[in-house]
Scaffold this motif. Structure first.
Motif, PDB file in Angstrom:
ATOM      1  N   SER A 151      43.677  35.083  35.782  1.00  0.00           N
ATOM      2  CA  SER A 151      44.900  35.594  36.422  1.00  0.00           C
ATOM      3  C   SER A 151      46.024  34.279  36.353  1.00  0.00           C
ATOM      4  O   SER A 151      45.509  33.073  36.896  1.00  0.00           O
ATOM      5  CB  SER A 151      44.706  36.030  37.825  1.00  0.00           C
ATOM      6  N   ASP A 154      41.157  44.305  31.179  1.00  0.00           N
ATOM      7  CA  ASP A 154      39.907  44.769  30.463  1.00  0.00           C
ATOM      8  C   ASP A 154      40.824  45.702  29.314  1.00  0.00           C
ATOM      9  O   ASP A 154      41.394  46.612  29.866  1.00  0.00           O
ATOM     10  CB  ASP A 154      39.074  45.612  31.443  1.00  0.00           C
ATOM     11  N   VAL A 211      38.203  37.296  35.183  1.00  0.00           N
ATOM     12  CA  VAL A 211      39.645  37.481  35.334  1.00  0.00           C
ATOM     13  C   VAL A 211      40.309  36.405  35.304  1.00  0.00           C
ATOM     14  O   VAL A 211      40.246  35.654  36.034  1.00  0.00           O
ATOM     15  CB  VAL A 211      40.030  38.775  36.417  1.00  0.00           C
ATOM     16  N   ASN A 218      46.970  38.876  33.453  1.00  0.00           N
ATOM     17  CA  ASN A 218      45.569  38.962  33.325  1.00  0.00           C
ATOM     18  C   ASN A 218      45.305  38.920  31.891  1.00  0.00           C
ATOM     19  O   ASN A 218      45.441  40.077  31.166  1.00  0.00           O
ATOM     20  CB  ASN A 218      45.069  40.161  33.979  1.00  0.00           C
ATOM     21  N   THR A 226      42.950  43.744  35.434  1.00  0.00           N
ATOM     22  CA  THR A 226      41.794  42.627  35.102  1.00  0.00           C
ATOM     23  C   THR A 226      42.076  42.316  33.748  1.00  0.00           C
ATOM     24  O   THR A 226      41.343  41.223  33.082  1.00  0.00           O
ATOM     25  CB  THR A 226      40.547  43.304  35.164  1.00  0.00           C
TER      26      THR A 226
END
Length: 741
Positions: free
Chosen positions: A522, A338, A520, A499, A336
């Motif tokens: 990508s 993150d 997200v 990502n 993701t």
């Protein structure tokens, strides 16, 4: 008759229009008369009720409430230094003591901009207007609100004196975080009263007013703060608030900001202030201070706690053993982007190590952790992990003699971390063992421009101009951030999908409406097969064993983990970045003041930190295996398959430039390899190695067991070696002596 009727209608229309106009004017006058000067006494209370709150990814753990423990000390006008008054007026409102609350010229200029952009972002605000705006406590930029602000500013000027208005302003203005008012700012930044501020100190504080978060002396934009401070001084001189002598003295004055204090109630401080910078840039300082924002971040707080604990536990011991006083950690979800944890130093509030500086976002030299990007370009071009690159002393500068193995006076001949040379190596071994000379050759084959471009696509944003870098780029000659490097390595973990790193999941306003939700982002930036080749090499403990040992801190037997270390040439930076398909963790160690550590490699300094954290947190993540790359193609050129011994049968040992066009390695053999500018330099060193390591074919294999002599042990051929009756020569790990050339 018709004309009389027309006149009658015209008179009625005029009368109606006049009546409507009178009503509008009357209502406007009534509206203006109804406006009352806001109560200025409870600004702080209203601000606290609508402050920004920052949470972890669950939305339940409060990381920081920007109103918690608000620090504000009201002082009378006489207790404020004339220097800060002049500095503030010079940069914020030069005509404050002459206008009547508003500045028509500024309003006109702002109106033109607003109409042109339809944004109503320009206010042309005087200090009086800013006091009113803070009292109104609304964030919209509508014409109605601005009109109300103008009217109330004029009214306020009739109620309070100029000194009183300026006193309110200086006592209420935010200086970043929970610091409000000039007295609190002075004590926080300088440990002194506002009455004692020097001209230079005042210029810095006045510089903060435009954007306290952006210009924070504890943030990343210190150069911009310095520039704006100088602008304040220039405006003070231009408006005759100070003399030329005072101006010159202020420019020379060295101002020292006190370290940020540990004001309880903040978790993950480096990450929090990283978030605040983003929010201020996107929504503005006003919305941040009093917009009542609720911010749900990506932070995994239990993981953050583990990272902080590990960082602190290794901090003091590394300082004693290696003169590495600090470290930083970033953990990320490759699927993701993150940011799960961010530790910018081992102790945010440690003054001795400048702990409030966030090294995770600072630019430092990455050492050998840059190598995988270069080898990725090679794999994209058609080279293989089995490709042979010679690790021999090599001069890379075409301006220097081939037998000059120094890096002096414009020459470039790098060595390896252990001062040894290994002869022919596969790319797999060269990358796994982090050997330098093959990596420099790899960068030449890949191209500096292509390597920078790929690194940029993978998330490295600090490398731009190719002309700034040479072949030393592959050894960490550029400067990058730990955050960007961890994000870029996540591309390998996700089979070539980038990502983009994100830190915010959701932002809500005070009514609960969602202002933004992090998606997200990508993008495929690397072929799947290239990523898998890198993963296969960096997770190959057998391949790195000759350089690091079989049970090094890079090896986690329970999990498939890829990992790469790096140490800058001057030992200022030690890096390690390791990852699984669902977790990437990068660690940096060194000193915030850029002084060198002890002359030790990253495997000793920073790898234990990384492994300690990985062992703690990996059990919380499911086991996922890397996808295997395609098997080697034995039909390729022998230099691409690792069968370098075959060169003895084909006219002698040569560098790779003899066998391939560097940009088309699987294409035809070069018709004139010597036309490559590096050919003669590489050939000289490879031929020297070959002369020092002659090849003697082994005796034929005895295929009839009855003919075995006593104690005979059969030696079997290596797959891919052409003659079944010969075996490959023994390995040649010893460095050769250039003097024997």
């Amino acid at each position: 008759m018709k004309e009389r009727r027309r006149d009658y209608r015209r008179k009625n229309l005029v009368f109606l229009a006049g009546t409507i106009m009178m009503c509008i004017v009357g209502l406007s006058l009534l509206w203006v008369a109804s406006l009352r000067i806001p109560d200025l006494s409870d600004l702080s209370e209203r601000r606290i009720a609508q402050s920004t709150k920052i949470y972890d990814r669950t939305g339940e753990i409060l990381l920081y409430d920007m109103s918690r423990d608000v620090r504000r000390t009201v002082v009378p006008f006489e207790a404020i230094s004339p220097n800060i008054k002049k500095a503030t007026l010079a940069i914020e409102d030069k005509t404050f003591y002459s206008h009547k609350g508003i500045e028509p010229i500024s309003i006109f200029r702002a109106t033109i901009v607003n109409v042109g952009t339809l944004s109503f972002s320009q206010g042309g605000s005087t200090i009086t207007q800013q006091v009113v705006k803070n009292a109104i406590l609304t964030n919209d930029k509508t014409p109605t609100r601005k009109l109300k602000e103008w009217i109330l500013a004029v009214k306020l000027e009739k109620v309070l004196t100029k000194d009183q208005i300026l006193a309110v302003y200086l006592n209420e203005i935010p200086f970043g975080g929970n610091i409000y008012g000039i007295e609190e700012a002075s004590r926080t930044f300088y440990k002194k009263s506002a009455l004692d501020l020097t001209i230079a100190e005042s210029a810095y504080l006045a510089a903060l007013l435009k954007a306290p978060t952006f210009y924070s002396p504890y943030g990343r934009n210190k150069e911009q703060l310095e520039g704006r401070k100088n602008l304040v001084l220039e405006e003070m001189l231009r408006n005759e608030f100070i003399t030329k002598e005072e101006y010159d003295a202020a420019l020379e004055e060295v101002v020292v900001f006190k370290p940020r204090e540990n004001t309880g109630g903040i978790r993950a401080p480096h990450f929090v202030f990283y978030i605040i910078e983003q929010l201020a840039e996107k929504y503005g300082e006003e919305a941040l201070a009093k917009g009542g924002l609720k911010v749900i971040t990506t932070l995994d707080y239990p993981l953050q706690e583990n990272a902080e604990e590990v960082s602190a536990s290794f901090g003091e011991s590394n300082q004693k053993k290696f003169n590495a006083s600090n470290n930083a950690i970033v953990a990320m979800d490759p699927k993701t982007g993150d940011i799960l944890a961010m530790v910018g130093s081992r102790d945010y509030f440690n003054e001795e190590i400048s702990g409030n500086f966030n090294v995770a976002t600072a630019h430092r030299q990455p050492g050998s952790t840059f190598k995988p990007f270069v080898y990725s370009v090679l794999f994209n071009k058609g080279y293989t992990p089995e490709t042979i690159l010679f690790d021999v002393p090599t001069q890379f500068s075409t301006r220097c003699a081939a037998n000059n193995f120094t890096s002096e006076e414009g020459c470039y001949s790098p060595g390896n971390y252990d001062d040894k040379f290994r002869g022919p190596m596969t790319i797999r071994s060269a990358l796994a063992e982090s050997v330098n000379v093959p990596a420099v050759k790899a960068l030449y084959l890949a191209g500096v421009r292509e390597s920078i471009a790929l690194a940029h696509q993978m998330g490295i944003k600090s490398l731009y101009e190719e002309s700034r870098y040479g072949l030393s780029l592959v050894l960490g000659g550029g400067e990058v951030s730990l955050l960007d490097m961890t994000s870029a390595y996540s591309v390998f973990a996700s089979d070539g999908i980038r990502n983009a790193h994100r830190s915010i999941l959701r932002v809500e306003d005070q009514s609960g409406s969602i202002l933004e939700e992090g998606d997200v982002a990508s993008t495929r930036v690397l072929p799947e097969e290239t990523a898998r080749k890198i993963n296969d090499i960096l997770s190959d403990n057998v391949a790195r064993t000759p350089g690091f040992g079989s049970a090094s801190a890079l090896y986690i037997p329970e999990r498939p983990v890829a990992v790469k270390t790096g140490t800058s040439n001057d030992y200022k930076d030690a890096w390690i970045i390791g990852y699984t398909p669902n977790l990437a963790v990068g660690v940096w160690a060194g000193n915030n003041d850029n002084t060198s550590m002890g002359k030790k490699v990253s495997g000793l300094i920073v790898a234990p930190i990384w492994k300690s954290l990985m062992v703690k947190i990996l059990p919380e993540f499911p086991i996922e295996n890397f996808s295997a790359p395609e098997p080697p193609d034995p039909s390729l050129k022998h230099v691409l398959t690792g069968n370098w011994q075959r060169q003895y049968e084909e006219g002698g040992v040569h560098s790779i430039l003899h066998w391939v066009d560097k940009d088309d390695p699987r294409g035809p053999y070069p018709s004139n390899p010597a036309s490559d500018s590096q050919y003669s330099l590489w050939e000289y060193s490879v031929r020297g190695w070959a002369n020092s390591n002659p090849y003697t074919p082994p005796p034929p294999l005895i295929t009839d067991p009855s003919l075995y002599p006593p104690g005979y042990i059969p030696v079997y051929p290596v797959p891919g070696f052409d003659d079944p009756n010969t075996t490959p020569p023994p390995p040649y790990p010893n460095p050769y002596d250039p003097a024997t050339f």
